[in-house]
Scaffold this motif. Sequence first.
Motif, PDB file in Angstrom:
ATOM      1  N   THR A 201      57.852 -14.061  27.249  1.00  0.00           N
ATOM      2  CA  THR A 201      56.611 -13.511  26.710  1.00  0.00           C
ATOM      3  C   THR A 201      56.569 -11.998  26.872  1.00  0.00           C
ATOM      4  O   THR A 201      56.612 -11.498  27.999  1.00  0.00           O
ATOM      5  CB  THR A 201      55.400 -14.124  27.451  1.00  0.00           C
ATOM      6  N   LEU A 202      56.456 -11.295  25.768  1.00  0.00           N
ATOM      7  CA  LEU A 202      56.261  -9.843  25.805  1.00  0.00           C
ATOM      8  C   LEU A 202      54.883  -9.562  26.385  1.00  0.00           C
ATOM      9  O   LEU A 202      53.886 -10.153  25.956  1.00  0.00           O
ATOM     10  CB  LEU A 202      56.380  -9.269  24.396  1.00  0.00           C
ATOM     11  N   VAL A 203      54.798  -8.645  27.350  1.00  0.00           N
ATOM     12  CA  VAL A 203      53.514  -8.410  28.035  1.00  0.00           C
ATOM     13  C   VAL A 203      52.419  -7.958  27.071  1.00  0.00           C
ATOM     14  O   VAL A 203      51.249  -8.327  27.222  1.00  0.00           O
ATOM     15  CB  VAL A 203      53.687  -7.424  29.209  1.00  0.00           C
ATOM     16  N   GLN A 204      52.780  -7.208  26.030  1.00  0.00           N
ATOM     17  CA  GLN A 204      51.769  -6.795  25.032  1.00  0.00           C
ATOM     18  C   GLN A 204      51.184  -8.008  24.302  1.00  0.00           C
ATOM     19  O   GLN A 204      49.995  -8.015  23.957  1.00  0.00           O
ATOM     20  CB  GLN A 204      52.379  -5.825  24.013  1.00  0.00           C
ATOM     21  N   ASP A 205      52.025  -9.027  24.064  1.00  0.00           N
ATOM     22  CA  ASP A 205      51.539 -10.253  23.416  1.00  0.00           C
ATOM     23  C   ASP A 205      50.563 -10.996  24.330  1.00  0.00           C
ATOM     24  O   ASP A 205      49.527 -11.500  23.882  1.00  0.00           O
ATOM     25  CB  ASP A 205      52.704 -11.174  23.053  1.00  0.00           C
ATOM     26  N   LEU A 206      50.908 -11.072  25.618  1.00  0.00           N
ATOM     27  CA  LEU A 206      50.035 -11.751  26.572  1.00  0.00           C
ATOM     28  C   LEU A 206      48.692 -11.027  26.676  1.00  0.00           C
ATOM     29  O   LEU A 206      47.629 -11.661  26.688  1.00  0.00           O
ATOM     30  CB  LEU A 206      50.712 -11.836  27.944  1.00  0.00           C
ATOM     31  N   ALA A 207      48.734  -9.699  26.729  1.00  0.00           N
ATOM     32  CA  ALA A 207      47.496  -8.919  26.799  1.00  0.00           C
ATOM     33  C   ALA A 207      46.640  -9.157  25.549  1.00  0.00           C
ATOM     34  O   ALA A 207      45.421  -9.347  25.638  1.00  0.00           O
ATOM     35  CB  ALA A 207      47.812  -7.434  26.958  1.00  0.00           C
ATOM     36  N   ALA A 208      47.285  -9.176  24.384  1.00  0.00           N
ATOM     37  CA  ALA A 208      46.565  -9.426  23.126  1.00  0.00           C
ATOM     38  C   ALA A 208      45.964 -10.830  23.125  1.00  0.00           C
ATOM     39  O   ALA A 208      44.831 -11.038  22.665  1.00  0.00           O
ATOM     40  CB  ALA A 208      47.502  -9.251  21.934  1.00  0.00           C
ATOM     41  N   GLY A 209      46.702 -11.809  23.661  1.00  0.00           N
ATOM     42  CA  GLY A 209      46.202 -13.181  23.743  1.00  0.00           C
ATOM     43  C   GLY A 209      44.974 -13.280  24.635  1.00  0.00           C
ATOM     44  O   GLY A 209      44.002 -13.958  24.297  1.00  0.00           O
TER      45      GLY A 209
END
Length: 297
Positions: A201-209
Amino acid sequence: MKVLITGSNGLLGQHLIPVFLEDSRYEVIATGRGPNRLPVQTGYTYEATNLRDATSVQHLLDKHKPDVLIHAAAMTQVDDCERNKDACWDTNVSATRYLVHAAEKHGTFFIFLSTDFVFDGLEGPYSEEATVNPISYYGSSKVAAEHMVRNSKLPWAIVRTVLVYGVAADPKRSNIITWVKSNLEQGKKLKVVDDQWRTPTLVQDLAAGCKLVADKKASGTFHISGNETLTPYQMAVQTAGYFKLNTQLLEKVDAKSFTQPAKRPARTGFIIDKAVQELGYKPHNFAEGLEIVAKEI
């Protein structure tokens, strides 16, 4: 609307703060251990807080009365949790209990960050409905904390994720990409596991989620991860290829060749259909994530 983010000095916290600062609807309060170590220090309130102290937690919540709380602080080093179970329980379970109790007074929407290590790894990838069965103390601590959140009087969401990678402000923090890159550049041979599967998981994706969950106040459990199942060896090969480094230095090994205090689940990874359909979540694949991390490095 006030959002309180715990663990703001950590990898996810460092990426959550700017995501919420970009949205004028939110007033951001960040909390972490010790001084604020974020690169951007303006536009939000920072409070140093010991989450393992119930009085400090109650004071923090009473002072700010957040509408949304994202609990990202945790002890996540799996072997450290196995070696020091008391510290793991205090950090992952007791701190969650104090936050839940303090938040109940204010009716805060509580978002709890959890992990694929709540599963035993026998039948991955997993949906949100799969039965938890942790095989490490870290995994057990997260199951206990999830149970606490579910049984609270709060509106809640549990966001589980898998093998988060990205660039932190602290250069000492490595991830699989920086670890492979730095070692291969020095000509070092690397043994990399090829019998464990994850959806990195890319951290930017997790933050966006997490932001999508907060925006919608979407309750329930959500699996938020990458959309590709890969082994660490496959990730290492892609990383070496991207940076034009020598893949011959990478040796494919089984997990049993390493002696580690904590057991790791063999095959986890997530089915993310619910997050895609209900939240509009759109993750990057590993090749795209690699490119984003490379630019940040």
